[in-house]
Scaffold this active site. Structure first.
Site, PDB file in Angstrom:
ATOM      1  N   GLU A  51       0.849  -1.206   0.000  1.00 27.76           N
ATOM      2  CA  GLU A  51       0.000   0.000   0.000  1.00 27.76           C
ATOM      3  C   GLU A  51       0.880   1.250   0.000  1.00 27.76           C
ATOM      4  O   GLU A  51       0.674   2.179  -0.778  1.00 27.76           O
ATOM      5  CB  GLU A  51      -0.909   0.023   1.235  1.00 27.76           C
ATOM      6  N   ALA A 158       9.403 -36.291  -9.071  1.00 26.47           N
ATOM      7  CA  ALA A 158       9.271 -36.401 -10.525  1.00 26.47           C
ATOM      8  C   ALA A 158       9.272 -37.881 -10.846  1.00 26.47           C
ATOM      9  O   ALA A 158      10.264 -38.573 -10.617  1.00 26.47           O
ATOM     10  CB  ALA A 158      10.440 -35.698 -11.204  1.00 26.47           C
ATOM     11  N   ASP A 204      22.877 -38.495  -6.738  1.00 23.15           N
ATOM     12  CA  ASP A 204      22.685 -37.405  -7.716  1.00 23.15           C
ATOM     13  C   ASP A 204      23.688 -36.266  -7.582  1.00 23.15           C
ATOM     14  O   ASP A 204      23.826 -35.481  -8.520  1.00 23.15           O
ATOM     15  CB  ASP A 204      21.282 -36.784  -7.551  1.00 23.15           C
ATOM     16  N   ARG A 211      18.158 -21.883 -10.394  1.00 20.21           N
ATOM     17  CA  ARG A 211      18.753 -21.491 -11.678  1.00 20.21           C
ATOM     18  C   ARG A 211      17.633 -21.070 -12.620  1.00 20.21           C
ATOM     19  O   ARG A 211      16.463 -21.276 -12.310  1.00 20.21           O
ATOM     20  CB  ARG A 211      19.530 -22.667 -12.277  1.00 20.21           C
ATOM     21  N   GLU A 271      12.469 -32.743  -1.691  1.00 17.35           N
ATOM     22  CA  GLU A 271      12.637 -33.137  -3.105  1.00 17.35           C
ATOM     23  C   GLU A 271      13.018 -34.607  -3.244  1.00 17.35           C
ATOM     24  O   GLU A 271      13.692 -34.986  -4.188  1.00 17.35           O
ATOM     25  CB  GLU A 271      13.672 -32.236  -3.789  1.00 17.35           C
ATOM     26  N   LEU A 276      12.601 -40.509   2.114  1.00 15.47           N
ATOM     27  CA  LEU A 276      12.274 -39.226   2.760  1.00 15.47           C
ATOM     28  C   LEU A 276      10.775 -38.956   2.611  1.00 15.47           C
ATOM     29  O   LEU A 276      10.101 -38.544   3.559  1.00 15.47           O
ATOM     30  CB  LEU A 276      13.098 -38.089   2.127  1.00 15.47           C
ATOM     31  N   SER A 279       8.795 -41.081   5.095  1.00 18.14           N
ATOM     32  CA  SER A 279       8.950 -40.664   6.494  1.00 18.14           C
ATOM     33  C   SER A 279       8.121 -39.402   6.770  1.00 18.14           C
ATOM     34  O   SER A 279       7.435 -39.302   7.789  1.00 18.14           O
ATOM     35  CB  SER A 279      10.426 -40.403   6.797  1.00 18.14           C
TER      36      SER A 279
HETATM   37  N1  LIG Z   1      12.741 -38.465  -9.670  1.00 11.78           N
HETATM   38  C1  LIG Z   1      12.805 -37.798  -8.551  1.00 11.78           C
HETATM   39  O1  LIG Z   1      12.012 -36.874  -8.281  1.00 11.78           O
HETATM   40  C2  LIG Z   1      13.837 -38.130  -7.569  1.00 11.78           C
HETATM   41  C3  LIG Z   1      14.642 -39.200  -7.744  1.00 11.78           C
HETATM   42  N2  LIG Z   1      15.568 -39.511  -6.804  1.00 11.78           N
HETATM   43  C4  LIG Z   1      16.332 -40.728  -6.975  1.00 11.78           C
HETATM   44  O2  LIG Z   1      15.929 -41.619  -5.934  1.00 11.78           O
HETATM   45  C5  LIG Z   1      17.036 -42.301  -5.397  1.00 11.78           C
HETATM   46  C6  LIG Z   1      17.151 -42.030  -3.935  1.00 11.78           C
HETATM   47  O3  LIG Z   1      15.941 -42.228  -3.297  1.00 11.78           O
HETATM   48  P1  LIG Z   1      15.777 -43.309  -2.144  1.00 11.78           P
HETATM   49  O4  LIG Z   1      16.580 -44.490  -2.503  1.00 11.78           O
HETATM   50  O5  LIG Z   1      14.332 -43.483  -1.936  1.00 11.78           O
HETATM   51  O6  LIG Z   1      16.481 -42.625  -0.896  1.00 11.78           O
HETATM   52  P2  LIG Z   1      16.308 -41.202  -0.168  1.00 11.78           P
HETATM   53  O7  LIG Z   1      16.911 -40.135  -0.952  1.00 11.78           O
HETATM   54  O8  LIG Z   1      14.923 -41.027   0.310  1.00 11.78           O
HETATM   55  O9  LIG Z   1      17.294 -41.366   1.018  1.00 11.78           O
HETATM   56  C7  LIG Z   1      17.382 -42.500   1.822  1.00 11.78           C
HETATM   57  C8  LIG Z   1      18.365 -42.112   2.877  1.00 11.78           C
HETATM   58  O10 LIG Z   1      17.674 -41.364   3.859  1.00 11.78           O
HETATM   59  C9  LIG Z   1      18.327 -41.493   5.084  1.00 11.78           C
HETATM   60  N3  LIG Z   1      17.428 -41.912   6.153  1.00 11.78           N
HETATM   61  C10 LIG Z   1      17.256 -41.276   7.329  1.00 11.78           C
HETATM   62  N4  LIG Z   1      16.412 -41.931   8.091  1.00 11.78           N
HETATM   63  C11 LIG Z   1      16.006 -43.003   7.403  1.00 11.78           C
HETATM   64  C12 LIG Z   1      15.117 -44.060   7.677  1.00 11.78           C
HETATM   65  N5  LIG Z   1      14.444 -44.143   8.821  1.00 11.78           N
HETATM   66  N6  LIG Z   1      14.941 -45.019   6.749  1.00 11.78           N
HETATM   67  C13 LIG Z   1      15.583 -44.946   5.575  1.00 11.78           C
HETATM   68  N7  LIG Z   1      16.437 -43.958   5.249  1.00 11.78           N
HETATM   69  C14 LIG Z   1      16.656 -42.998   6.173  1.00 11.78           C
HETATM   70  C15 LIG Z   1      19.396 -42.554   4.874  1.00 11.78           C
HETATM   71  O11 LIG Z   1      20.587 -41.831   4.709  1.00 11.78           O
HETATM   72  P3  LIG Z   1      21.931 -42.373   5.378  1.00 11.78           P
HETATM   73  O12 LIG Z   1      22.201 -43.663   4.653  1.00 11.78           O
HETATM   74  O13 LIG Z   1      22.908 -41.289   5.084  1.00 11.78           O
HETATM   75  O14 LIG Z   1      21.642 -42.567   6.821  1.00 11.78           O
HETATM   76  C16 LIG Z   1      18.991 -43.234   3.592  1.00 11.78           C
HETATM   77  O15 LIG Z   1      20.099 -43.735   2.887  1.00 11.78           O
HETATM   78  C17 LIG Z   1      18.232 -41.835  -6.166  1.00 11.78           C
HETATM   79  O16 LIG Z   1      18.511 -42.796  -7.147  1.00 11.78           O
HETATM   80  C18 LIG Z   1      17.802 -40.552  -6.829  1.00 11.78           C
HETATM   81  O17 LIG Z   1      18.413 -40.422  -8.083  1.00 11.78           O
HETATM   82  C19 LIG Z   1      15.714 -38.767  -5.669  1.00 11.78           C
HETATM   83  C20 LIG Z   1      14.950 -37.661  -5.474  1.00 11.78           C
HETATM   84  C21 LIG Z   1      13.929 -37.273  -6.387  1.00 11.78           C
HETATM   85  N1  LIG Z   2      15.232 -36.748 -11.602  1.00  9.65           N
HETATM   86  C1  LIG Z   2      14.451 -35.637 -11.553  1.00  9.65           C
HETATM   87  C2  LIG Z   2      14.465 -34.785 -10.412  1.00  9.65           C
HETATM   88  N2  LIG Z   2      15.259 -35.083  -9.349  1.00  9.65           N
HETATM   89  C3  LIG Z   2      15.477 -34.184  -8.209  1.00  9.65           C
HETATM   90  O1  LIG Z   2      16.246 -33.055  -8.588  1.00  9.65           O
HETATM   91  C4  LIG Z   2      17.499 -33.077  -7.887  1.00  9.65           C
HETATM   92  C5  LIG Z   2      18.591 -32.475  -8.757  1.00  9.65           C
HETATM   93  O2  LIG Z   2      18.726 -31.169  -8.357  1.00  9.65           O
HETATM   94  P1  LIG Z   2      19.755 -30.154  -9.098  1.00  9.65           P
HETATM   95  O3  LIG Z   2      21.102 -30.818  -9.138  1.00  9.65           O
HETATM   96  O4  LIG Z   2      19.739 -28.923  -8.250  1.00  9.65           O
HETATM   97  O5  LIG Z   2      19.190 -29.926 -10.449  1.00  9.65           O
HETATM   98  C6  LIG Z   2      17.688 -34.530  -7.590  1.00  9.65           C
HETATM   99  O6  LIG Z   2      18.596 -34.792  -6.565  1.00  9.65           O
HETATM  100  C7  LIG Z   2      16.303 -34.934  -7.193  1.00  9.65           C
HETATM  101  O7  LIG Z   2      15.955 -34.450  -5.905  1.00  9.65           O
HETATM  102  N3  LIG Z   2      13.661 -33.673 -10.440  1.00  9.65           N
HETATM  103  C8  LIG Z   2      12.883 -33.350 -11.525  1.00  9.65           C
HETATM  104  O8  LIG Z   2      12.169 -32.330 -11.500  1.00  9.65           O
HETATM  105  N4  LIG Z   2      12.889 -34.156 -12.610  1.00  9.65           N
HETATM  106  C9  LIG Z   2      13.617 -35.284 -12.671  1.00  9.65           C
HETATM  107  O9  LIG Z   2      13.577 -35.973 -13.696  1.00  9.65           O
HETATM  108 ZN   LIG Z   3       1.150  -2.907   5.844  1.00 12.21          ZN
END
Ligand SMILES: NC(=O)C1=CN([C@@H]2O[C@H](COP(=O)(O)OP(=O)(O)OC[C@H]3O[C@@H](n4cnc5c(N)ncnc54)[C@H](OP(=O)(O)O)[C@@H]3O)[C@@H](O)[C@H]2O)C=CC1
Ligand SMILES: Nc1c(N[C@@H]2O[C@H](COP(=O)(O)O)[C@@H](O)[C@H]2O)[nH]c(=O)[nH]c1=O
Ligand SMILES: [Zn+2]
Length: 341
Positions: A51, A158, A204, A211, A271, A276, A279
């Protein structure tokens, strides 16, 4: 007509997307005889509210006299208390503006309804809400934070049409196309904090920054892990570094969110990966789901899924959602939903 001007005020508010936290995004436009006198918006906490910005812009353009009898459209109820800046109600009254049309009430208990009463007592007309749902939506982070002292949590994934986020070996880049990934950059720009699981970090090596956006504002980074570890990961070595989060159950997640809220973090973007996601859903901390779905089928029992760590024995254990919106992003679809706990 009111909708047209309120939409312009919303567009003004969003010009500062990602820059106002922990303050809300607020936009305004001052109108007289169906002509714009001035636009305004809140740019950053501690600077002019929308405002005051619009009134100042009108004065600087030599239109102070036009303010008398004008109408101001503002997306949020004007404030009437002294915060970082003086109250907008004073600015409005003193400018000679005779009507305030608002988008939504400020649910901040310190303000709710008080701004309207103050204006009415001073003889200023008040009308609204106009485009209320949109005005509430652009400030969903702020409203959650101001009322609960916790950030609004978005779970973004994703995935392929069959719910896979990576192959068994962890390959995931890229499932979605450039338009969807650009949309994710917009989302990151609006969020104060971002988190990925430890496995995602190791597979990853994500940047977790913003960006492809003008004036990027990078979120604080968090890694969810059972242990602290080091390594040459971008999230650790690039600007700001990253902090570990060890939350395991509902109460630990709530404590973590309260700690973020106390540090003025009003939004947290999860993400992935799938562990994750599960949980956070189990702990019922997710306020909003954003699942991007690519027109691909990966298949495979061992491929990683978007929500891994749940082992339901019955369909009754499914988490019910309410769909809020579906959007097309290039070749992909975005589903926005809200969990019903
Ligand atoms: N397409 C997409 O949008 C995305 C894809 N990905 C892909 O998914 C894969 C990773 O995902 P995912 O395998 O599900 O793992 P997460 O990324 O969800 O991570 C799992 C990790 O979380 C930590 N953690 C903490 N508490 C717990 C618990 N109670 N139980 C289990 N893990 C716990 C552990 O880390 P620590 O071992 O350090 O203790 C574990 O290794 C990768 O290949 C990545 O490329 C990931 C994000 C997004
Ligand atoms: N593979 C996948 C995603 N993956 C997510 O994006 C992260 C990569 O982040 P950055 O390195 O900042 O670009 C990766 O670790 C995961 O959390 N996201 C999407 O929108 N589409 C995709 O196909
Ligand atoms: Zn105000």
């Amino acid at each position: 007509m009111h909708e047209k001007w309120m939409q312009r005020a919303i567009d003004n508010a969003l010009k500062a997307w990602g820059h106002t936290s922990p303050n809300p995004h607020v936009g305004a436009v001052i109108v007289k005889d169906d002509q714009v006198i001035a636009d305004g918006w809140h740019k950053k906490a501690g600077t002019h509210h929308a405002e005051k910005d619009a009134i100042t812009n009108a004065r600087e353009a030599g239109k102070a006299d036009d303010l008398v009898g004008a109408t101001i459209y503002v997306t949020l109820e004007p404030c009437c208390t002294y915060g970082r800046t003086e109250p907008c109600t004073e600015w409005i009254i003193e400018s000679g503006i005779s009507k305030v049309i608002y988008g939504c009430t400020d649910t901040n208990p310190e303000h709710a309804g008080r701004g309207f009463n103050y204006l009415l007592q001073a003889g200023v007309q008040v009308e609204g809400p106009i485009l209320e749902e949109k005005c509430l939506w652009i400030n969903r982070f702020f409203f959650k934070w101001i009322n609960d002292n916790k950030p609004y949590v978005i779970l973004k994934m994703a995935q392929t049409l069959d719910g896979k986020i990576a192959t068994e070996s962890g390959q995931s880049q890229w499932i979605t196309g450039p338009e969807a990934r650009h949309q994710v950059q917009q989302l990151r720009q609006g969020c104060d904090a971002i988190m990925v699981g430890g496995e995602t970090l190791r597979q990853d090596n994500p940047s977790l920054n913003v960006r492809e956006i003008d004036h990027p504002r990078h979120p604080q980074r968090f890694i969810w892990s059972r242990k602290e570890f080091t390594g040459d990961y971008k999230a650790f070595t690039q600007a700001g570094g990253a902090t570990f989060c060890h939350a395991q159950n509902k109460s630990e997640w709530q404590d973590f969110l309260t700690q973020l809220g106390t540090n003025e973090v009003s939004s947290l973007l999860l993400e992935g990966g799938g562990w994750l996601a599960s949980s956070a859903l189990k702990a019922q901390i997710v306020d909003e789901i954003q699942f991007f779905v690519a027109p691909k089928i990966l298949g495979g029992e061992a491929s990683r899924t978007s929500v891994s760590g749940l082992n339901p024995l019955s369909l009754n254990e499914a988490i019910d959602l309410e769909f809020l919106e579906t959007k097309t992003c290039g070749k992909d679809l975005l589903f926005i939903a809200r969990p019903i706990y």
